[in-house]
Scaffold this motif. Structure first.
Motif, PDB file in Angstrom:
ATOM      1  N   PRO A  60     -10.805   1.873  10.177  1.00 56.65           N
ATOM      2  CA  PRO A  60     -11.419   2.113   8.863  1.00 56.65           C
ATOM      3  C   PRO A  60     -11.280   0.906   7.947  1.00 56.65           C
ATOM      4  O   PRO A  60     -10.214   0.304   7.859  1.00 56.65           O
ATOM      5  CB  PRO A  60     -10.663   3.321   8.311  1.00 56.65           C
ATOM      6  CG  PRO A  60      -9.403   3.405   9.098  1.00 56.65           C
ATOM      7  CD  PRO A  60      -9.662   2.736  10.417  1.00 56.65           C
ATOM      8  N   LEU A  61     -12.367   0.549   7.305  1.00 54.27           N
ATOM      9  CA  LEU A  61     -12.369  -0.546   6.345  1.00 54.27           C
ATOM     10  C   LEU A  61     -12.168   0.061   4.959  1.00 54.27           C
ATOM     11  O   LEU A  61     -13.030   0.761   4.446  1.00 54.27           O
ATOM     12  CB  LEU A  61     -13.682  -1.321   6.409  1.00 54.27           C
ATOM     13  CG  LEU A  61     -13.789  -2.509   5.461  1.00 54.27           C
ATOM     14  CD1 LEU A  61     -12.716  -3.544   5.770  1.00 54.27           C
ATOM     15  CD2 LEU A  61     -15.162  -3.143   5.563  1.00 54.27           C
ATOM     16  N   VAL A  62     -11.012  -0.186   4.389  1.00 62.17           N
ATOM     17  CA  VAL A  62     -10.657   0.375   3.090  1.00 62.17           C
ATOM     18  C   VAL A  62     -10.734  -0.736   2.058  1.00 62.17           C
ATOM     19  O   VAL A  62     -10.132  -1.796   2.236  1.00 62.17           O
ATOM     20  CB  VAL A  62      -9.229   0.967   3.111  1.00 62.17           C
ATOM     21  CG1 VAL A  62      -8.845   1.514   1.759  1.00 62.17           C
ATOM     22  CG2 VAL A  62      -9.130   2.039   4.177  1.00 62.17           C
ATOM     23  N   ALA A  71      -5.272   5.264   5.551  1.00 59.69           N
ATOM     24  CA  ALA A  71      -5.264   3.849   5.156  1.00 59.69           C
ATOM     25  C   ALA A  71      -5.240   3.715   3.636  1.00 59.69           C
ATOM     26  O   ALA A  71      -4.519   2.869   3.088  1.00 59.69           O
ATOM     27  CB  ALA A  71      -6.481   3.135   5.743  1.00 59.69           C
ATOM     28  N   LYS A  72      -6.003   4.545   2.931  1.00 56.66           N
ATOM     29  CA  LYS A  72      -5.995   4.512   1.462  1.00 56.66           C
ATOM     30  C   LYS A  72      -4.631   4.935   0.913  1.00 56.66           C
ATOM     31  O   LYS A  72      -4.113   4.332  -0.029  1.00 56.66           O
ATOM     32  CB  LYS A  72      -7.105   5.422   0.915  1.00 56.66           C
ATOM     33  CG  LYS A  72      -8.493   4.847   1.128  1.00 56.66           C
ATOM     34  CD  LYS A  72      -9.588   5.824   0.775  1.00 56.66           C
ATOM     35  CE  LYS A  72      -9.762   6.000  -0.701  1.00 56.66           C
ATOM     36  NZ  LYS A  72     -10.939   6.823  -1.035  1.00 56.66           N
ATOM     37  N   HIS A 128      -1.768   4.616   2.442  1.00 56.49           N
ATOM     38  CA  HIS A 128      -0.828   3.530   2.739  1.00 56.49           C
ATOM     39  C   HIS A 128      -0.894   2.445   1.657  1.00 56.49           C
ATOM     40  O   HIS A 128       0.147   2.001   1.154  1.00 56.49           O
ATOM     41  CB  HIS A 128      -1.125   2.941   4.120  1.00 56.49           C
ATOM     42  CG  HIS A 128      -0.248   1.791   4.479  1.00 56.49           C
ATOM     43  ND1 HIS A 128       1.078   1.933   4.803  1.00 56.49           N
ATOM     44  CD2 HIS A 128      -0.504   0.457   4.540  1.00 56.49           C
ATOM     45  CE1 HIS A 128       1.601   0.745   5.050  1.00 56.49           C
ATOM     46  NE2 HIS A 128       0.661  -0.170   4.897  1.00 56.49           N
ATOM     47  N   LEU A 129      -2.099   2.009   1.290  1.00 58.92           N
ATOM     48  CA  LEU A 129      -2.244   0.995   0.236  1.00 58.92           C
ATOM     49  C   LEU A 129      -1.689   1.503  -1.093  1.00 58.92           C
ATOM     50  O   LEU A 129      -1.020   0.768  -1.829  1.00 58.92           O
ATOM     51  CB  LEU A 129      -3.711   0.609   0.060  1.00 58.92           C
ATOM     52  CG  LEU A 129      -4.347  -0.212   1.180  1.00 58.92           C
ATOM     53  CD1 LEU A 129      -5.828  -0.449   0.892  1.00 58.92           C
ATOM     54  CD2 LEU A 129      -3.623  -1.536   1.357  1.00 58.92           C
ATOM     55  N   LEU A 130      -1.961   2.752  -1.388  1.00 57.90           N
ATOM     56  CA  LEU A 130      -1.486   3.356  -2.636  1.00 57.90           C
ATOM     57  C   LEU A 130       0.040   3.450  -2.652  1.00 57.90           C
ATOM     58  O   LEU A 130       0.677   3.131  -3.667  1.00 57.90           O
ATOM     59  CB  LEU A 130      -2.128   4.731  -2.812  1.00 57.90           C
ATOM     60  CG  LEU A 130      -1.842   5.477  -4.093  1.00 57.90           C
ATOM     61  CD1 LEU A 130      -2.262   4.661  -5.306  1.00 57.90           C
ATOM     62  CD2 LEU A 130      -2.567   6.818  -4.088  1.00 57.90           C
ATOM     63  N   GLU A 131       0.631   3.857  -1.537  1.00 59.85           N
ATOM     64  CA  GLU A 131       2.095   3.963  -1.473  1.00 59.85           C
ATOM     65  C   GLU A 131       2.760   2.593  -1.622  1.00 59.85           C
ATOM     66  O   GLU A 131       3.815   2.488  -2.243  1.00 59.85           O
ATOM     67  CB  GLU A 131       2.524   4.634  -0.166  1.00 59.85           C
ATOM     68  CG  GLU A 131       2.268   6.132  -0.174  1.00 59.85           C
ATOM     69  CD  GLU A 131       2.599   6.811   1.141  1.00 59.85           C
ATOM     70  OE1 GLU A 131       2.610   6.132   2.195  1.00 59.85           O
ATOM     71  OE2 GLU A 131       2.836   8.030   1.109  1.00 59.85           O
ATOM     72  N   GLU A 132       2.127   1.560  -1.053  1.00 59.93           N
ATOM     73  CA  GLU A 132       2.661   0.204  -1.230  1.00 59.93           C
ATOM     74  C   GLU A 132       2.660  -0.175  -2.706  1.00 59.93           C
ATOM     75  O   GLU A 132       3.613  -0.774  -3.201  1.00 59.93           O
ATOM     76  CB  GLU A 132       1.828  -0.808  -0.436  1.00 59.93           C
ATOM     77  CG  GLU A 132       2.064  -0.789   1.046  1.00 59.93           C
ATOM     78  CD  GLU A 132       1.199  -1.795   1.786  1.00 59.93           C
ATOM     79  OE1 GLU A 132       0.188  -2.285   1.225  1.00 59.93           O
ATOM     80  OE2 GLU A 132       1.540  -2.098   2.943  1.00 59.93           O
TER      81      GLU A 132
END
Length: 166
Positions: free
Chosen positions: A15-17, A70-71, A73-77
């Protein structure tokens, strides 16, 4: 296993996020409490969306789930590196992170009001600008009555601080 033994139907695209707003290396990811609340609410919405995926095939469900993961993961980072700034601890007579600032711009008789917020909370439609934006950078440290100059390609834009609120 070699890719030669995988059915074409089983191959899934990664997936491209779209990336989140950038926080430059070495810059602390400051957020207001409201900004953190919005990040946490966004995470909850993604978790709810993942729980209610309605897909006609198992492959579609897996692809949708991978995209949401994937979204998340980016948010948690982003949440992990966020530092909440208590606005009541800011010097009330000086522009700092979280300040809502009323400005007179150039020779215009009208004033404009902006709040200096974190990169995820920034939204010019809501008059919220990121603390790493050029305007915010020239305003930090100013007090009521001070002027800040933003150098543009063809002109200098002068911002006069009319009011500061937290």
């Amino acid at each position: 296993m070699s890719r030669g033994f995988v059915k074409e139907d089983d191959q899934e695209e990664t997936p491209l996020v779209p990336p989140r707003a950038e926080v430059p290396n070495g810059v602390t990811n400051y957020v207001t409490q409201n900004g953190m609340n919005e990040l946490l609410a966004e995470k909850q919405c993604l978790l709810d969306e993942k729980a209610s995926i309605d897909a006609s095939t198992e492959q579609e469900k897996r692809i949708a789930s991978n995209f949401i993961n994937a979204k998340i993961h980016l948010l948690e980072e982003r949440i992990a590196i966020a530092k909440i700034v208590n606005l009541s601890d800011q010097p009330q007579d000086e522009i700092r992170f979280g300040a809502t600032v009323t400005l007179k711009i150039g020779n215009s008789p009208k004033t404009q009001t902006y709040q200096i917020v974190g990169v995820d909370e920034a939204d010019i439609a809501k008059n919220k600008i990121s603390f790493i934006s050029p305007i915010a950078k020239i305003l930090i440290g100013k007090k009521v009555g001070d002027k800040a100059i933003l150098k543009l390609a063809k002109e200098d834009r002068v911002f006069e601080v009319m009011e500061i609120c937290y």
